[in-house]
Design a protein around this motif. Structure first.
Motif, short mmCIF file in Angstrom:
data_model
loop_
_atom_site.label_atom_id
_atom_site.label_comp_id
_atom_site.label_asym_id
_atom_site.label_seq_id
_atom_site.Cartn_x
_atom_site.Cartn_y
_atom_site.Cartn_z
N VAL A 152 0.84 -1.20 0.00
CA VAL A 152 0.00 0.00 0.00
C VAL A 152 0.87 1.25 0.00
O VAL A 152 1.80 1.38 0.81
CB VAL A 152 -0.93 0.01 1.23
CG1 VAL A 152 -1.75 1.31 1.27
CG2 VAL A 152 -1.86 -1.20 1.20
N ASP A 153 0.58 2.16 -0.91
CA ASP A 153 1.26 3.45 -0.96
C ASP A 153 0.54 4.38 0.03
O ASP A 153 -0.32 5.16 -0.35
CB ASP A 153 1.21 4.02 -2.38
CG ASP A 153 1.98 5.34 -2.49
OD1 ASP A 153 2.79 5.63 -1.60
OD2 ASP A 153 1.71 6.08 -3.47
N PHE A 154 0.89 4.27 1.31
CA PHE A 154 0.16 5.02 2.33
C PHE A 154 0.87 6.32 2.71
O PHE A 154 2.09 6.44 2.57
CB PHE A 154 -0.06 4.16 3.58
CG PHE A 154 1.18 3.65 4.25
CD1 PHE A 154 1.83 4.41 5.22
CD2 PHE A 154 1.70 2.40 3.92
CE1 PHE A 154 2.97 3.93 5.85
CE2 PHE A 154 2.84 1.93 4.55
CZ PHE A 154 3.47 2.70 5.52
N ARG A 155 0.07 7.26 3.17
CA ARG A 155 0.60 8.56 3.61
C ARG A 155 1.14 8.48 5.02
O ARG A 155 2.16 9.06 5.35
CB ARG A 155 -0.50 9.61 3.51
CG ARG A 155 -0.05 11.04 3.83
CD ARG A 155 -1.13 12.03 3.43
NE ARG A 155 -2.25 12.01 4.36
CZ ARG A 155 -2.32 12.78 5.45
NH1 ARG A 155 -1.31 13.59 5.77
NH2 ARG A 155 -3.38 12.75 6.23
N ARG A 156 0.42 7.76 5.87
CA ARG A 156 0.86 7.55 7.25
C ARG A 156 0.07 6.38 7.82
O ARG A 156 -0.90 5.91 7.22
CB ARG A 156 0.64 8.81 8.10
CG ARG A 156 -0.81 9.27 8.19
CD ARG A 156 -0.93 10.49 9.11
NE ARG A 156 -2.29 11.00 9.14
CZ ARG A 156 -2.70 11.97 9.95
NH1 ARG A 156 -1.84 12.55 10.81
NH2 ARG A 156 -3.96 12.40 9.92
N GLU A 157 0.50 5.94 9.00
CA GLU A 157 -0.20 4.86 9.69
C GLU A 157 -0.97 5.43 10.87
O GLU A 157 -0.49 6.31 11.60
CB GLU A 157 0.80 3.80 10.17
CG GLU A 157 1.45 3.05 9.02
CD GLU A 157 2.36 1.94 9.48
OE1 GLU A 157 1.84 0.91 9.94
OE2 GLU A 157 3.59 2.11 9.39
N PRO A 168 -9.94 8.32 20.53
CA PRO A 168 -9.58 9.09 19.34
C PRO A 168 -8.57 8.33 18.48
O PRO A 168 -7.68 7.65 19.02
CB PRO A 168 -8.95 10.36 19.94
CG PRO A 168 -9.42 10.44 21.34
CD PRO A 168 -9.61 9.01 21.78
N VAL A 169 -8.69 8.44 17.18
CA VAL A 169 -7.72 7.82 16.29
C VAL A 169 -6.37 8.52 16.48
O VAL A 169 -6.31 9.73 16.71
CB VAL A 169 -8.18 7.87 14.82
CG1 VAL A 169 -8.24 9.31 14.29
CG2 VAL A 169 -7.30 6.99 13.94
N VAL A 170 -5.27 7.73 16.43
CA VAL A 170 -3.94 8.28 16.66
C VAL A 170 -3.04 7.98 15.46
O VAL A 170 -3.32 7.08 14.66
CB VAL A 170 -3.30 7.69 17.94
CG1 VAL A 170 -4.18 7.96 19.15
CG2 VAL A 170 -3.02 6.19 17.80
N GLU A 171 -1.96 8.75 15.35
CA GLU A 171 -0.94 8.47 14.34
C GLU A 171 0.20 7.70 14.97
O GLU A 171 0.65 8.02 16.07
CB GLU A 171 -0.40 9.78 13.74
CG GLU A 171 0.69 9.55 12.69
CD GLU A 171 1.21 10.83 12.06
OE1 GLU A 171 2.18 10.75 11.28
OE2 GLU A 171 0.65 11.91 12.34
N THR A 172 0.66 6.66 14.28
CA THR A 172 1.79 5.87 14.77
C THR A 172 2.95 5.95 13.78
O THR A 172 2.73 6.03 12.57
CB THR A 172 1.40 4.39 14.97
OG1 THR A 172 1.08 3.80 13.70
CG2 THR A 172 0.20 4.27 15.90
N GLU A 188 -3.47 5.09 6.07
CA GLU A 188 -4.20 6.22 5.49
C GLU A 188 -3.52 6.58 4.17
O GLU A 188 -2.31 6.89 4.15
CB GLU A 188 -4.18 7.43 6.42
CG GLU A 188 -4.95 8.62 5.84
CD GLU A 188 -4.86 9.87 6.72
OE1 GLU A 188 -5.89 10.53 6.89
OE2 GLU A 188 -3.75 10.17 7.22
N THR A 189 -4.25 6.53 3.06
CA THR A 189 -3.70 6.82 1.75
C THR A 189 -3.77 8.32 1.46
O THR A 189 -4.41 9.08 2.19
CB THR A 189 -4.44 6.03 0.67
OG1 THR A 189 -5.80 6.49 0.60
CG2 THR A 189 -4.43 4.54 0.97
N LEU A 247 -7.36 1.74 5.26
CA LEU A 247 -7.31 0.31 5.00
C LEU A 247 -6.79 -0.40 6.25
O LEU A 247 -5.81 0.05 6.85
CB LEU A 247 -6.39 -0.01 3.81
CG LEU A 247 -6.74 0.67 2.48
CD1 LEU A 247 -5.66 0.37 1.44
CD2 LEU A 247 -8.10 0.20 1.97
N VAL A 248 -7.40 -1.51 6.62
CA VAL A 248 -7.01 -2.24 7.81
C VAL A 248 -5.73 -3.01 7.55
O VAL A 248 -5.64 -3.80 6.60
CB VAL A 248 -8.12 -3.21 8.26
CG1 VAL A 248 -7.65 -4.01 9.48
CG2 VAL A 248 -9.40 -2.45 8.57
#
Length: 373
Positions: A178-183, A200-204, A252-253, A259-260
């Motif tokens: 996956v060409d993702f922007r961040r996790e 809350p959703v978090v960035e890892t 997150e694309t 996408l899980v």
């Protein structure tokens, strides 16, 4: 009457359940794999979690069994259920965290968004998948991998020959790269009676396959992203029958699709920030959930919390020796240690910093964690 929770596994996740258990008046007991583990303060038994009779003896006089990890075999789990033991999460849910192929099939069944994937058991099938997906893909062992283990990016099908041989004809998992922007990571607590509380959703941020930093809530997340992440988490928790804490790792694309990636059915590294940055920590929430008690608020206490993992340090060094320097330099940093000897790349603790500014929180947390390198 005091509730008794039995935790299988003596690692740092069990260790961090001890304090909230004491605060809630819960008696916590731990089945540790060996002496001297992180959760030794609450270890009432030591033994092999793969042995049915060992686990049965441990579970005999607790109100509920839960876990520090997802590795307890299905036959052991089902023996407990047959004995009338409350197992939370139960084997029907845990199977989806234990086998990635089973997980992918179930997520497809409930309509959760995920990367393209396939089960492949020989080189030709893997090569066909590579040809259909731009010549690169991710291969994963279905069972046992974590913190970057059991995961490879491949460009030639022959790069997985050793796994095909090791699995002796059993399929392995291949996924699109996956060409993702961040996790991101979405946590949800769910009670056996069905009540849920999403965090809350978090960035890892990962380093060498290991979670190194977490930013909570996820910076610059759109309202839609926040809503979709929470919906994905709650739908998976309900659809898979998860009880306790669920962590859904997400890609997150660039066009804001989610996408899980992976699932964890226990407290998770992406939720360590909640110890100091949320009304109810994930460890307290997990205990509440598995006992089917009312869930606490999952709201953050401030605009931003940054969690930095303390990874390793010199072989055999004691991180306790570094405490004084950190306390003097960063009194606003909260340090959590796991009682482990240092080893390069090993998770031996983490630092939380709560602030009204995420950049300030990250600067202080990174500076504090650097004292332990």
């Amino acid at each position: 009457m005091t509730k008794r929770v039995g935790v299988i596994g003596g690692g740092q996740l069990a260790r961090m359940m001890i304090a909230p258990a004491v605060e809630l008046g819960i008696e916590i007991r731990v089945l540790a794999e060996q002496d001297g583990m992180s959760a030794g303060l609450a270890a009432t038994a030591t033994g092999d979690y793969r042995d049915v009779e060992t686990v049965r003896a441990f579970a005999r006089d607790v109100d509920v069994i839960t876990f520090d990890h997802e590795h307890v075999p299905q036959d052991v789990l089902r023996a407990l259920v047959d004995d009338g033991v409350a197992v939370q999460p139960g084997p029907d849910a845990l199977q989806f965290a234990q086998d990635k192929l089973v997980m992918r099939a179930k997520l497809a069944e409930i309509g959760a968004p995920q990367p393209d994937w396939a089960a492949v058991s020989e080189r030709a099938a893997l090569q066909a998948f590579l040809d259909d997906h731009g010549g690169r893909a991710v291969v994963k062992t279905p069972r046992g991998g974590y913190d970057g283990k059991g995961v490879r990016v491949v460009r030639e099908a022959s790069e997985a020959d050793d796994w095909f041989e090791a699995f002796a004809g059993e399929p392995i998992l291949v996924e699109e790269l996956v060409d993702f922007r961040r996790e991101l990571a979405q946590q949800v607590a769910r009670r056996p009676s069905g009540g849920m509380a999403p965090y809350p959703v978090v960035e890892t941020v990962q380093k060498d396959g290991v979670c190194a930093e977490v930013f909570a809530p996820a910076p610059q997340a759109s309202e839609r992203t926040v809503e979709v992440a929470a919906r994905i988490g709650t739908e998976i928790a309900a659809g898979l029958g998860v009880t306790g804490m669920l962590a859904v790792e997400l890609f997150e694309t660039s066009d804001e699709r989610l996408l899980v990636n992976e699932l964890a059915m226990r407290p998770h590294n992406s939720g360590h920030w909640t110890q100091d940055g949320a009304v109810t920590s994930q460890f307290e929430q997990h205990l509440r959930a598995v006992l089917d008690l009312p869930l606490g608020s999952a709201e953050p206490l401030a605009e931003a919390t940054c969690m930095i993992n303390i990874l390793g340090g010199p072989q055999g060094a004691s991180i306790d020796e570094r405490f004084s320097a950190v306390m003097r330099a960063h009194p606003e940093a909260k340090i959590h240690t796991y009682g482990k000897a240092s080893r390069p790349g090993r998770k031996v603790g983490h630092v939380n910093v709560v602030s009204d500014d995420i950049d300030d929180a990250a600067y202080v947390a990174r500076s504090a964690a650097a004292h332990f390198e």
